[in-house]
Design a protein around this motif. Structure first.
Motif, PDB file in Angstrom:
ATOM      1  N   ALA A  28       0.836  -1.203   0.000  1.00 22.42           N
ATOM      2  CA  ALA A  28       0.000   0.000   0.000  1.00 22.42           C
ATOM      3  C   ALA A  28       0.866   1.247   0.000  1.00 22.42           C
ATOM      4  O   ALA A  28       0.579   2.220  -0.691  1.00 22.42           O
ATOM      5  CB  ALA A  28      -0.926  -0.011   1.202  1.00 22.42           C
ATOM      6  N   ASP A  29       1.965   1.224   0.776  1.00 17.68           N
ATOM      7  CA  ASP A  29       2.856   2.378   0.818  1.00 17.68           C
ATOM      8  C   ASP A  29       3.702   2.497  -0.445  1.00 17.68           C
ATOM      9  O   ASP A  29       4.178   3.574  -0.763  1.00 17.68           O
ATOM     10  CB  ASP A  29       3.768   2.291   2.042  1.00 17.68           C
ATOM     11  N   GLN A  30       3.913   1.402  -1.165  1.00 11.52           N
ATOM     12  CA  GLN A  30       4.729   1.447  -2.373  1.00 11.52           C
ATOM     13  C   GLN A  30       4.042   2.247  -3.477  1.00 11.52           C
ATOM     14  O   GLN A  30       4.697   2.691  -4.400  1.00 11.52           O
ATOM     15  CB  GLN A  30       5.026   0.038  -2.874  1.00 11.52           C
ATOM     16  N   ASN A  31       2.744   2.424  -3.399  1.00 12.90           N
ATOM     17  CA  ASN A  31       2.011   3.136  -4.440  1.00 12.90           C
ATOM     18  C   ASN A  31       1.644   4.559  -4.030  1.00 12.90           C
ATOM     19  O   ASN A  31       0.725   5.144  -4.585  1.00 12.90           O
ATOM     20  CB  ASN A  31       0.753   2.360  -4.823  1.00 12.90           C
ATOM     21  N   LYS A  32       2.360   5.112  -3.061  1.00 13.36           N
ATOM     22  CA  LYS A  32       2.173   6.503  -2.664  1.00 13.36           C
ATOM     23  C   LYS A  32       3.476   7.239  -2.930  1.00 13.36           C
ATOM     24  O   LYS A  32       4.529   6.859  -2.426  1.00 13.36           O
ATOM     25  CB  LYS A  32       1.794   6.605  -1.189  1.00 13.36           C
ATOM     26  N   GLU A  91       1.189  15.134  -4.339  1.00  6.89           N
ATOM     27  CA  GLU A  91       0.946  13.802  -3.784  1.00  6.89           C
ATOM     28  C   GLU A  91       0.255  12.943  -4.853  1.00  6.89           C
ATOM     29  O   GLU A  91      -0.699  13.386  -5.486  1.00  6.89           O
ATOM     30  CB  GLU A  91       0.064  13.887  -2.543  1.00  6.89           C
ATOM     31  N   VAL A  92       0.744  11.708  -5.023  1.00  6.41           N
ATOM     32  CA  VAL A  92       0.194  10.796  -6.028  1.00  6.41           C
ATOM     33  C   VAL A  92      -0.008   9.429  -5.393  1.00  6.41           C
ATOM     34  O   VAL A  92       0.879   8.929  -4.705  1.00  6.41           O
ATOM     35  CB  VAL A  92       1.142  10.645  -7.240  1.00  6.41           C
ATOM     36  N   GLU A 126       9.265   9.194 -12.754  1.00  4.59           N
ATOM     37  CA  GLU A 126       8.839   7.801 -12.744  1.00  4.59           C
ATOM     38  C   GLU A 126       7.960   7.573 -11.522  1.00  4.59           C
ATOM     39  O   GLU A 126       8.399   7.815 -10.397  1.00  4.59           O
ATOM     40  CB  GLU A 126      10.041   6.860 -12.696  1.00  4.59           C
ATOM     41  N   LEU A 127       6.743   7.115 -11.740  1.00  2.24           N
ATOM     42  CA  LEU A 127       5.814   6.873 -10.640  1.00  2.24           C
ATOM     43  C   LEU A 127       5.436   5.400 -10.572  1.00  2.24           C
ATOM     44  O   LEU A 127       4.300   5.005 -10.815  1.00  2.24           O
ATOM     45  CB  LEU A 127       4.570   7.754 -10.790  1.00  2.24           C
ATOM     46  N   THR A 128       6.442   4.583 -10.290  1.00  2.00           N
ATOM     47  CA  THR A 128       6.241   3.153 -10.098  1.00  2.00           C
ATOM     48  C   THR A 128       7.284   2.662  -9.107  1.00  2.00           C
ATOM     49  O   THR A 128       8.386   3.221  -9.035  1.00  2.00           O
ATOM     50  CB  THR A 128       6.345   2.369 -11.419  1.00  2.00           C
TER      51      THR A 128
END
Length: 175
Positions: A28-32, A91-92, A126-128
């Motif tokens: 869950a935290d990896q996608n913030k 924030e994403v 990069e948002l991954t």
């Protein structure tokens, strides 16, 4: 002997549960993500920051992600305003591995510095968490607007930086 087996069994259970939490509990935290950057005024009109570039307070930026294959917008942030030091934070939530994500300049509040630089009007991020980059923060390249006229101090600043061909950047009146 039974106590030794019990201790081993409890230790093994703790190890397994810890590894499951590490593998699945942290996703869950990896996608913030938090995208941070700076907007500046290019006072020398050279399309990069110098020692006399100025941060722009109140500039507006926006983050947009588009799918690489379909070109469909997969994420779009609201317009974000820079603080008094020219910094912004976006924030994403979500993983955008299949998208190209760019922070784009929207507008400058300064009438004397509102032309977007060609080279730095957008910054790719990069948002991954699937590309080997760890951590919540993503640092975008600094984005800039240009002044209408270069400052007189630019000749000295650029000469000190090793730029000798100044006619193209500053015009003949400065060289």
């Amino acid at each position: 002997m039974a106590k030794a087996y019990l201790i081993i069994l409890v230790s093994l259970a703790i190890c397994i549960l810890s590894s499951l939490n590490f593998a699945y509990g942290a996703t869950a935290d990896q996608n913030k993500f938090t995208v941070v950057g700076l907007v500046y005024c290019d006072t020398c009109r050279v399309e990069f920051q110098t020692s006399i570039s100025e941060p722009i307070s109140g500039a507006t930026v926006k983050l947009e992600c588009k799918n690489r294959t379909t070109e469909k917008i997969t994420f779009q942030s609201p317009e974000i305003t820079t603080d008094n030091l020219g910094n912004y934070k976006i924030e994403v939530t979500g993983d955008y591995e299949d998208s190209d994500c760019d922070v784009n300049l929207v507008k400058s509040p300064r009438a004397d510095c509102k032309d977007p630089t060609e080279a730095w009007r957008k910054a790719r991020v990069e948002l991954t968490s699937l590309d080997g980059v760890t951590g919540q923060f993503r640092f975008a390249n600094n984005l800039g607007f240009k002044k209408k006229e270069a400052l007189p101090d630019c000749k000295k600043v650029l000469t000190d930086m090793g730029y000798y061909e100044l006619k193209d950047e500053l015009g003949s009146e400065f060289v």
